[in-house]
Write a protein that holds these residues in place. Structure first.
Motif, short mmCIF file in Angstrom:
data_model
loop_
_atom_site.label_atom_id
_atom_site.label_comp_id
_atom_site.label_asym_id
_atom_site.label_seq_id
_atom_site.Cartn_x
_atom_site.Cartn_y
_atom_site.Cartn_z
N ARG A 154 9.83 -12.06 -19.24
CA ARG A 154 10.96 -12.87 -19.70
C ARG A 154 11.27 -12.57 -21.17
NH1 ARG A 154 12.71 -17.51 -22.04
NH2 ARG A 154 14.25 -18.73 -20.88
N GLY A 155 10.22 -12.42 -21.97
CA GLY A 155 10.43 -12.10 -23.38
C GLY A 155 11.13 -10.78 -23.58
N MET A 156 10.76 -9.78 -22.79
CA MET A 156 11.41 -8.47 -22.91
C MET A 156 12.88 -8.54 -22.51
SD MET A 156 8.31 -6.03 -21.57
CE MET A 156 9.20 -4.50 -21.80
N TRP A 157 13.18 -9.31 -21.48
CA TRP A 157 14.58 -9.46 -21.07
C TRP A 157 15.37 -10.27 -22.10
CZ3 TRP A 157 17.92 -7.81 -17.30
CH2 TRP A 157 17.38 -6.91 -16.38
N PHE A 158 14.72 -11.23 -22.76
CA PHE A 158 15.39 -11.96 -23.82
C PHE A 158 15.79 -11.01 -24.95
CE2 PHE A 158 14.93 -14.06 -28.00
CZ PHE A 158 15.98 -14.95 -27.92
N LYS A 159 14.86 -10.16 -25.35
CA LYS A 159 15.19 -9.20 -26.41
C LYS A 159 16.27 -8.22 -25.94
CE LYS A 159 13.86 -5.52 -29.40
NZ LYS A 159 12.95 -4.41 -29.73
N PHE A 160 16.17 -7.79 -24.68
CA PHE A 160 17.17 -6.87 -24.13
C PHE A 160 18.56 -7.51 -24.17
CE2 PHE A 160 19.20 -4.87 -20.29
CZ PHE A 160 19.25 -3.57 -20.78
#
Length: 312
Positions: free
Chosen positions: A181-187
């Motif tokens: 989820r964190g990686m998609w937030f940054k993406f």
């Protein structure tokens, strides 16, 4: 598990976040930068300057087969990932862990295909670093590296080992409970903020003063949210609101990485950003008109940079 030897590949805007502190803590013998050819010669001779201080590091070439690292930090750009995966092969031993802190949402999968998930953790960075001609300027208080397993309700031994290293070397970090989820937030943030600035040639500060820039940014973020939701990743309006204070804290004149690439005559990571959104949108039946425009518009900018439109 204890991390005593670290190899960094990619001494650019992300790599300089780690290099000075790891050198200070581990020493030149145990902190190495992997590079070869002209880049190695240039970096060895000139070093890199971070916030006004020049640093020089211990370099290793990819052909050295002994002395595997306990931790490899991959801080390359998307355009260099395939080569970097090959270049680290002699640094990977039985216990080696790999953090790939580059942008995007699928670099870990590409590395794990070669070396296995037992060597790969999830990671990403939230930091705004302006780097030009080997000199980087940034506010260390505004940056962190995020890392861990996909889920981190309980920390595994390898996550604790990296945590201990970062604590000892004073590297700002955070272990997210849900790294995917964190990686998609940054993406989502990167696609909206980074690409809007690159297409329009504007700094981050534009989002403080332009409703029009924000309209483009926010709608591009929603294209990512709709794709993430279809894939079962819980992003939404609250995540957009959560990002707003970070936008306000960034130095007004700072430029995101894609605009820095264009300004400095480098190919961009547009395939990893808008290219990925457009591809996923087609696969999932989700319209992505802004990212379609980002993709083709920035490709045109690259063609212009390469002189394609100069009169013959």
């Amino acid at each position: 598990m204890e991390i005593k030897k670290v190899t960094l590949i990619g001494l650019g805007a992300m790599g300089v976040f780690f290099a000075p502190k790891l050198k200070e803590y581990l020493g030149n013998e145990n902190f190495r930068v992997l590079a070869d050819g002209e880049r190695k010669e240039r970096l060895q001779t000139k070093g890199v300057t971070v916030n006004g201080i020049n640093y020089k590091f211990n370099f290793m070439t990819p052909d050295i087969k002994e002395d595997a690292a306990d931790l490899i930090i991959m801080a390359v750009k998307d355009t260099g990932l395939s080569q970097a995966i090959l270049d680290i092969r002699n640094q990977v031993g039985p216990q080696t862990q790999i953090l790939c802190v580059m942008n995007g949402i699928d670099s870990e999968e590409k590395i794990a295909e070669v070396y296995g998930w037992e060597h790969v953790m999830y990671s990403y960075m939230r930091v705004s670093i302006v780097m030009k001609d080997g000199a980087a300027d940034y506010d260390p208080e505004l940056g962190k590296v995020y890392f861990g397993e996909a889920k981190n309700t309980e920390l595994t031994d390898r996550v604790k080992a990296v945590q201990n290293l970062f604590e000892a070397s004073n590297i700002a970090y955070r272990i997210e409970a849900d790294m995917i989820r964190g990686m998609w937030f940054k993406f989502m943030c990167n696609v909206g903020e980074n690409l809007t600035c690159a297409m329009l040639g504007i700094p981050f500060g534009a989002y403080r003063v332009s409703d029009h820039a924000n309209a483009i940014r926010l709608n591009a973020m929603w294209e990512v949210i709709r794709i993430a939701n279809r894939l079962g990743i819980d992003l939404g309006e609250e995540d957009i609101k959560r990002q707003e204070p970070a936008i306000q804290r960034l130095p007004f004149a700072n430029k995101p990485s894609t605009l820095q690439d264009l300004d400095n005559g480098r190919m961009t990571e547009i395939e990893m950003f808008a290219g990925k959104v457009v591809t996923l949108g087609k696969e999932l039946g989700i319209e992505t008109p802004l990212n379609w425009m980002f993709y083709h518009g920035i490709k045109v900018c690259e063609e212009k940079m390469q002189g394609k439109f100069e009169s013959k």
